[in-house]
Scaffold this motif. Structure first.
Motif, PDB file in Angstrom:
ATOM      1  N   UNK A  42     -12.755   3.178   4.584  1.00 15.52           N
ATOM      2  CA  UNK A  42     -12.382   2.711   6.518  1.00 15.52           C
ATOM      3  C   UNK A  42     -11.012   2.927   6.802  1.00 15.52           C
ATOM      4  N   UNK A  43     -10.157   2.174   5.718  1.00 15.34           N
ATOM      5  CA  UNK A  43      -9.075   2.700   5.707  1.00 15.34           C
ATOM      6  C   UNK A  43      -8.045   3.794   6.081  1.00 15.34           C
ATOM      7  N   UNK A  44      -8.847   4.591   4.474  1.00 15.98           N
ATOM      8  CA  UNK A  44      -8.257   5.616   4.733  1.00 15.98           C
ATOM      9  C   UNK A  44      -8.746   6.623   6.151  1.00 15.98           C
ATOM     10  N   UNK A  45      -9.992   6.578   6.063  1.00 11.09           N
ATOM     11  CA  UNK A  45      -9.954   7.168   7.750  1.00 11.09           C
ATOM     12  C   UNK A  45      -9.533   6.607   8.827  1.00 11.09           C
ATOM     13  N   UNK A  46      -9.278   5.303   9.685  1.00 10.66           N
ATOM     14  CA  UNK A  46      -8.574   4.854  10.216  1.00 10.66           C
ATOM     15  C   UNK A  46      -7.050   5.184  10.197  1.00 10.66           C
ATOM     16  N   UNK A  47      -5.898   5.529   8.247  1.00 17.45           N
ATOM     17  CA  UNK A  47      -5.092   6.116   8.236  1.00 17.45           C
ATOM     18  C   UNK A  47      -4.840   7.629   9.097  1.00 17.45           C
ATOM     19  N   UNK A  69       2.587   1.668  11.626  1.00 19.29           N
ATOM     20  CA  UNK A  69       1.981   0.417  12.135  1.00 19.29           C
ATOM     21  C   UNK A  69       0.303   1.223  13.802  1.00 19.29           C
ATOM     22  N   UNK A  70       0.297   2.246  13.376  1.00 18.08           N
ATOM     23  CA  UNK A  70      -0.711   2.484  14.922  1.00 18.08           C
ATOM     24  C   UNK A  70      -1.900   2.773  13.678  1.00 18.08           C
ATOM     25  N   UNK A  71      -2.082   2.943  12.982  1.00 16.49           N
ATOM     26  CA  UNK A  71      -3.436   2.507  11.704  1.00 16.49           C
ATOM     27  C   UNK A  71      -3.308   0.951  11.950  1.00 16.49           C
ATOM     28  N   UNK A  72      -2.579   0.146  12.452  1.00 15.46           N
ATOM     29  CA  UNK A  72      -2.497  -1.575  12.117  1.00 15.46           C
ATOM     30  C   UNK A  72      -2.922  -1.999  10.847  1.00 15.46           C
ATOM     31  N   UNK A  73      -2.407  -1.422   9.671  1.00 17.71           N
ATOM     32  CA  UNK A  73      -2.238  -1.787   8.994  1.00 17.71           C
ATOM     33  C   UNK A  73      -0.774  -1.498   7.934  1.00 17.71           C
ATOM     34  N   UNK A  74      -0.380  -2.064   6.687  1.00 12.19           N
ATOM     35  CA  UNK A  74       0.752  -2.131   6.093  1.00 12.19           C
ATOM     36  C   UNK A  74       1.602  -0.946   5.501  1.00 12.19           C
ATOM     37  N   UNK A  75       2.471  -0.854   5.106  1.00 14.30           N
ATOM     38  CA  UNK A  75       2.730   0.924   4.872  1.00 14.30           C
ATOM     39  C   UNK A  75       2.331   0.306   3.737  1.00 14.30           C
ATOM     40  N   UNK A  76       2.164  -0.839   2.826  1.00 16.62           N
ATOM     41  CA  UNK A  76       2.186  -0.620   0.883  1.00 16.62           C
ATOM     42  C   UNK A  76       0.691   0.169   1.538  1.00 16.62           C
ATOM     43  N   UNK A  77      -0.600  -0.339   2.468  1.00 16.94           N
ATOM     44  CA  UNK A  77      -1.552  -0.254   2.580  1.00 16.94           C
ATOM     45  C   UNK A  77      -1.639   1.848   2.326  1.00 16.94           C
ATOM     46  N   UNK A  78      -0.618   1.957   3.247  1.00 14.86           N
ATOM     47  CA  UNK A  78      -0.501   3.560   3.634  1.00 14.86           C
ATOM     48  C   UNK A  78       0.182   4.420   1.888  1.00 14.86           C
ATOM     49  N   UNK A  80      -0.187   3.129  -1.131  1.00  9.09           N
ATOM     50  CA  UNK A  80      -1.191   3.350  -1.807  1.00  9.09           C
ATOM     51  C   UNK A  80      -2.028   4.699  -1.536  1.00  9.09           C
ATOM     52  N   UNK A  81      -2.552   4.733  -0.086  1.00 15.13           N
ATOM     53  CA  UNK A  81      -3.630   5.862  -0.673  1.00 15.13           C
ATOM     54  C   UNK A  81      -2.725   7.401  -0.159  1.00 15.13           C
ATOM     55  N   UNK A  82      -1.839   8.037   0.186  1.00 12.63           N
ATOM     56  CA  UNK A  82      -0.657   8.282   0.407  1.00 12.63           C
ATOM     57  C   UNK A  82       1.086   8.449  -0.058  1.00 12.63           C
ATOM     58  N   UNK A  83       1.207   9.355  -1.334  1.00  7.87           N
ATOM     59  CA  UNK A  83       2.463   8.986  -1.162  1.00  7.87           C
ATOM     60  C   UNK A  83       2.906   9.356  -0.600  1.00  7.87           C
ATOM     61  N   UNK A  84       3.211  10.075   0.642  1.00  8.08           N
ATOM     62  CA  UNK A  84       3.845  10.438   1.300  1.00  8.08           C
ATOM     63  C   UNK A  84       3.890  11.397   2.203  1.00  8.08           C
ATOM     64  N   UNK A  85       4.039  11.766   3.671  1.00 13.47           N
ATOM     65  CA  UNK A  85       4.553  12.543   4.664  1.00 13.47           C
ATOM     66  C   UNK A  85       3.633  13.824   4.201  1.00 13.47           C
ATOM     67  N   UNK A  86       3.530  14.000   2.779  1.00 20.68           N
ATOM     68  CA  UNK A  86       3.776  15.407   2.517  1.00 20.68           C
ATOM     69  C   UNK A  86       1.676  15.233   2.145  1.00 20.68           C
ATOM     70  N   UNK A  87       1.215  14.304   1.646  1.00 24.05           N
ATOM     71  CA  UNK A  87       0.369  14.127   0.799  1.00 24.05           C
ATOM     72  C   UNK A  87      -1.053  13.791   2.360  1.00 24.05           C
ATOM     73  N   UNK A  88      -0.020  12.929   3.528  1.00 27.36           N
ATOM     74  CA  UNK A  88      -1.063  12.556   4.752  1.00 27.36           C
ATOM     75  C   UNK A  88      -0.965  13.890   5.620  1.00 27.36           C
TER      76      UNK A  88
END
Length: 218
Positions: A42-47, A69-78, A80-88
């Motif tokens: 769910x967090x991954x989909x939200x991000x 900020x848009x996802x309503x989660x911490x930067x750490x959460x992002x 943890x799942x994506x090392x950076x913008x390239x991965x996103x």
């Protein structure tokens, strides 16, 4: 875009430790593992959804903090799942391709073949307008990925075209080249008009024009 987002500070190490500790407190057999996995998905989909909205609004220069900020989660959460913008960007492209395949398959199951093709083309036109802020940057920085996504979209459209031709709802003379011409013209219309509403109308008018010429007479 480099391998790292230079404007995005790394998450606080204590914050990362807190989130990791929350994960490691879940033990197999506790009944919470399934919930953890569901929460992670769910967090991954939200991000990913937040990243899509942010990149469309700001382009690929948007930071991981903007996405968090848009996802309503911490930067750490992002992070943890994506090392950076390239991965996103990579995972977002894969997510978009899977979503498009599912949408087009649903059209093929539920409406006549020519209408399925029309709705698919209108969806592609709307996406061309919605993504025009980030699309040029994406093509420049990730050319192979952009080409792969374009080809995926075209393959899915071509399946709908073949089905409509087989059912006699689209002229047998319409070829793959005609389909590529239609999508190229729609993309050009979406990019040419500065005002997004006008761009949307122009792209949809082109879809209407092409579909009129595609459909079998009578």
């Amino acid at each position: 875009m480099g391998n790292r987002d230079p404007s995005a500070a790394r998450p606080d190490s204590a914050e990362v430790r807190r989130e990791v500790d929350e994960d490691t407190q879940i033990r197999p057999g506790s009944g919470a593992v399934g919930r953890l996995r569901q929460d992670a998905r769910r967090n991954r989909t939200t991000v990913l959804r937040a990243a899509r909205a942010v990149f469309r609004d700001r382009g690929l220069e948007a930071t991981v903090q903007n996405v968090a900020r848009r996802a309503g989660v911490s930067a750490a959460t992002v992070h943890r799942r994506f090392p950076g913008r390239d991965a996103l960007v990579r995972d977002l492209a894969e997510h978009a391709a899977a979503e498009l395949t599912e949408r087009f398959a649903e059209l093929a199951r539920t409406v006549p073949a020519d209408l399925a093709l029309e709705r698919a083309l209108r969806f592609v036109a709307a996406e061309a307008v919605a993504t025009r802020v980030c699309a040029p940057d994406h093509r420049e920085r990730f050319p192979e990925r952009a080409r792969a996504l374009d080809e995926h979209v075209h393959r899915e459209l071509h399946r709908l075209l073949e089905s409509a031709r087989a059912q006699g709802r689209i002229s047998a003379e319409i070829t793959d080249r005609d389909l590529r011409l239609a999508t190229s013209a729609v993309a050009a219309a979406a990019a040419a008009e500065p005002d997004p509403e006008r761009a949307g109308r122009a792209a949809q008018r082109l879809v209407t024009h092409f579909l009129r010429s595609f459909r079998s007479p009578g």
